[in-house]
Design an enzyme around this catalytic site. Sequence first.
Site, PDB file in Angstrom:
ATOM      1  CE  LYS A  64      17.060  17.279   1.354  1.00  0.00           C
ATOM      2  NZ  LYS A  64      17.295  15.869   0.994  1.00  0.00           N
ATOM      3  NE  ARG A 113      13.534  10.788  -6.435  1.00  0.00           N
ATOM      4  CZ  ARG A 113      13.148  10.907  -5.163  1.00  0.00           C
ATOM      5  NH1 ARG A 113      12.876  12.106  -4.668  1.00  0.00           N
ATOM      6  NH2 ARG A 113      13.034   9.848  -4.396  1.00  0.00           N
ATOM      7  CB  THR A 173       5.203   6.432  -5.820  1.00  0.00           C
ATOM      8  OG1 THR A 173       4.133   6.055  -4.949  1.00  0.00           O
ATOM      9  CG2 THR A 173       5.094   5.632  -7.115  1.00  0.00           C
ATOM     10  CG  ASP A 175      15.998  15.882  -2.936  1.00  0.00           C
ATOM     11  OD1 ASP A 175      14.861  15.948  -3.430  1.00  0.00           O
ATOM     12  OD2 ASP A 175      16.308  15.071  -2.046  1.00  0.00           O
TER      13      ASP A 175
END
Length: 308
Positions: free
Chosen positions: A96, A185, A227, A132
């Site tokens: 991040k 992603r 997922t 991210d």
Amino acid sequence: MMRGLFIALSESRRLREIGERSTIGQRISSRFVAGTQVEDALRATAAVNQAGASVSIDNLGENVTNAEEARSSAGLYHQLLDAIAARRLNANISLKLTHMGLDVDENLARELVTGLVTKAASMVPRNFVRVDMEGSAYTQRTLDFVDELHRMPGNQDCVGAVIQAYMRRAESDIRSLLAGGIRIRLCKGAYKEPPDIAFQKKSEVDANYVKLMKILMKSGIYHGLATHDEDIINQAKIFATREGIPRDSFEFQMLYGIRRDLQHSLVRQGWRMRVYIPFGTEWYPYLMRRLAERPANVLFIARNLFRQ
């Protein structure tokens, strides 16, 4: 309401202290977080690789408050990349920007992340850094960072972005990233956002996810579909078969410790699988956000404490 509750819980320092010391908290974290040290993450990575899946390693943390913390976080990622190469692990890293000091000094964050992407690009074989996505306040800055990094000579295919399907801007962002050849992603989303910028109903989020998923799968660029939703996974498999999309042109992604049975099943069926392995002491906010994504996950996680 429940979503907001879990977001609030993720920000409570007092509850975090209690949770991280409690027996049940430690039990939950040991199932869904590899441990607190780099070696814990590497050991978990080797085990997942042995089971046939690749890995993305994340040192849990965000919103550092000083340059020293940011440099320390970057140092751990350099250590991870070195170990991945030395042990020949099938793994990349996920980070991040606020963990790299974005809130402290944008130039510092740029320096630290550029160093990691450059290192990943110079490795043999070349590695990859996933940047991210965080809350909406960081969306555009994060996408701009990724685009800038991807444009640097030698970095192509070594840095990628994350798009959250619950964001109304997601399709526009995906098309912009695809125009630059950037790997994505796709996940559903983990932060509390207002209705004017994010879908609120699960049915809306799911529908948008499937729509975006199909765009990615037909793009010719390697992407990750993050997922645990079996219905969506089945739709992806059917779509890939119908459209003649090669199985090695994308990957499914799941979280460490969740639906290991489904992870193993997909690997046995010949689909690519990447497991997101978090490690570090800041597991409490991470777990609360997983619950915030969908409050029904409370029962899901409770079941997974006893499910393989």
